[in-house]
Design an enzyme around this catalytic site. Structure first.
Site, short mmCIF file in Angstrom:
data_model
loop_
_atom_site.label_atom_id
_atom_site.label_comp_id
_atom_site.label_asym_id
_atom_site.label_seq_id
_atom_site.Cartn_x
_atom_site.Cartn_y
_atom_site.Cartn_z
N CYS A 232 -23.95 74.15 -72.66
CA CYS A 232 -23.67 74.75 -73.97
C CYS A 232 -22.17 74.86 -74.21
CB CYS A 232 -24.32 76.13 -74.07
SG CYS A 232 -26.09 76.04 -74.23
N CYS B 129 -10.33 66.42 -72.39
CA CYS B 129 -11.47 66.85 -73.22
C CYS B 129 -11.30 68.35 -73.44
CB CYS B 129 -12.81 66.51 -72.54
SG CYS B 129 -13.05 67.34 -70.96
#
Ligand code: ZN
Length: 497
Positions: free
Chosen positions: A306, A455
């Site tokens: 998540c 990222c």
């Protein structure tokens, strides 16, 4: 034509389709047609030998094809074939005996009925507080005493644990344990409703305990500020009637499952990803366990967490409350527990579906000849190396990158996140190629360049570095901690997320 439903984590390999209509008279033919249309899906569904991967299950309507005639099963016009991969952020039909219903289910929880519950008494204040329960014949005084005598251990005080803890406490479950070692941060508050803004920076356990005690002073809250491990799980679980798994990673999922099977406790399971959730009750005495459903975890990085993939804030509310509901039903011994059934919830289409789960006679922990008789190393089982081993010489810290850029070094910045994350924040001069496109678009990069890959937090960029290494790139660096670490250490004006 059959309808094939594509789960969220795999949609990126299927042109973002949720459902695809594919012709074919057997499951093999339909899936063959699907992977012909979307070749990228193939490696996620099948291993090198062409067998279906263990962490992906395929259902024809509500039946697991492993228990039908496998891939040769005939598909009728309009049938639905569902691909259901394991998700972490976030069980099988009974062998044959019909599910017991109604009050007969009392036997499910030996510990809560009989002696213990009958020893309980409710004060006048408690009788008033639980009045709306006492008026329900299926609960009544007897049931309320069972709730008071019962104990539930929540693994995690996060998205799933928050609503579950609040409602279990409100319902009068006598003892609630919580295992967590995290601190509340502002990204939690979009869904972890047990915590408040004032609690940012403080322990989740302290925050949860204070909130529960404020809600219902008759609940005893036990907190365990520790990371659940093979060393402590059995000891922590043994004094609870029910374990509710609200973790967000596969090693803990398997650990919770195995500890529950070994101790004979029900594991009320919930997991979430973006708009979709799963829930079940894994109770090996009565039905399948998590390993019956997914014998093996997906390799690290395949299914985003998540934290990486995001989640709709209200989704854990729905799933966490299904967990709380199942826990209360088990305690009261009423209704039909979610044993042997996997509930799938899709918030976008607002649909619940239910799949039948079966106990796997070859299950390594709850099967006829178990090979797992004690807790194992779950990090290794899930293919995860420790953080120390993960650090390689290709890592670069945000401060080091800043220094090198300030010195005017010619570094190529490669952002491997998704476009919507790029829109939140990105490094100046960077190039965006999402991690799943890196191999395909590697020709846009030059092996001569010094490439710094980043990222959000450093996981996807590590994967991109590996992919590029396999393609012969050598001058690669992985920004440790991702752009969030850059925001924290170098550029405080940049938002974190
Ligand atoms: Zn099993």
């Amino acid at each position: 034509m059959a309808i094939v439903t594509i789960p969220t984590p795999l949609r990126q390999y299927a042109a973002q389709q949720r459902e695809v209509n594919i012709g074919g008279i057997t499951i093999d033919e339909v899936l063959g047609g699907l992977t012909a249309q979307y070749p990228e899906l193939r490696r996620h569904l099948y291993n090198e030998n062409g067998s279906m991967r263990n962490f992906v299950n395929v259902y024809l309507n509500d039946e697991d094809v492993r228990y039908l005639k496998k891939g040769n099963t005939a598909v009728a016009e309009g049938d639905t074939i569902s691909i259901i991969p394991a998700i972490a952020g976030g069980s099988a039909a009974l062998p044959n005996p019909p599910l017991r219903s109604g009050r007969e289910n009392n036997a499910l929880l030996q510990g809560v009925k009989g002696q213990q519950a009958s020893d309980m008494s409710l004060s006048h204040d408690e009788i008033l507080r639980y009045s709306r329960h006492l008026l329900v014949p299926e609960v009544a005084m007897d049931g309320q005493k069972k709730l008071k005598a019962a104990s539930v251990l929540l693994i995690g005080a996060g998205g799933l644990g928050s609503p579950a803890a609040l409602y279990l406490a409100a319902a009068g479950v006598g003892r609630i344990g919580i295992v967590d070692f995290d601190v509340v941060d502002s990204t939690n508050l979009q869904r972890q409703i047990i915590h408040s803004s004032e609690a940012i920076g403080t322990s989740k356990l302290a925050s949860a305990k204070a909130r529960i005690e404020g809600l219902n002073p008759y609940v005893k809250v036990e907190t365990y500020e520790t990371m659940l491990s093979s060393e402590n799980a059995l000891e922590l679980f043994k004094d609870y009637d029910i374990i509710a798994d609200g973790t967000d990673n596969f090693p803990t999922r398997y650990l919770v499952n195995d500890a529950c099977v070994l101790l004979g406790k029900p594991n009320v399971y919930g997991s979430i990803f973006r708009f979709e959730g799963q829930a079940s009750v894994f109770y090996a005495k009565e039905g399948p366990c998590y390993r019956c459903l997914y014998p093996e975890p997906p390799p690290p990085g395949l299914v985003p967490s998540c934290a990486e993939g995001g989640v709709l804030g209200v989704l854990p509310g729905t799933i966490g409350l299904i967990q709380a509901t199942e826990a209360i039903k088990l305690i009261l011994g009423i209704g039909e527990p979610l044993i042997g059934r996997l509930m799938l919830y899709d918030a976008l289409s607002m649909r619940f579906r239910e799949l039948k789960l079966r106990k796997d006679p070859d299950c390594p922990i709850c099967g006829e000849h178990p090979t797992i008789t004690e807790l194992i190393d779950y990090q290794a089982f899930c293919g995860i190396t420790t953080a120390d081993e993960g650090f390689t010489e290709v890592d670069i810290s945000p401060l080091e990158l800043k220094e090198r850029l300030d010195r005017g070094e010619d570094l190529m910045l490669l952002d491997v996140r998704e476009a919507h994350e790029w829109d939140i924040a990105h490094l100046e001069g960077a190039t965006l190629i999402p991690v799943n496109d890196v191999t395909e678009r590697a020709h846009e990069l030059s092996t001569a360049d010094d490439i710094v890959v980043y990222c959000k937090a450093g996981t996807r960029s590590a994967r991109a570095v590996q992919q590029l290494q396999m393609l012969g790139f050598r001058k690669l660096h992985n920004l440790r901690g991702g752009i969030n670490a850059w925001a924290a250490q170098v550029d405080p004006t940049m938002p974190s997320y």
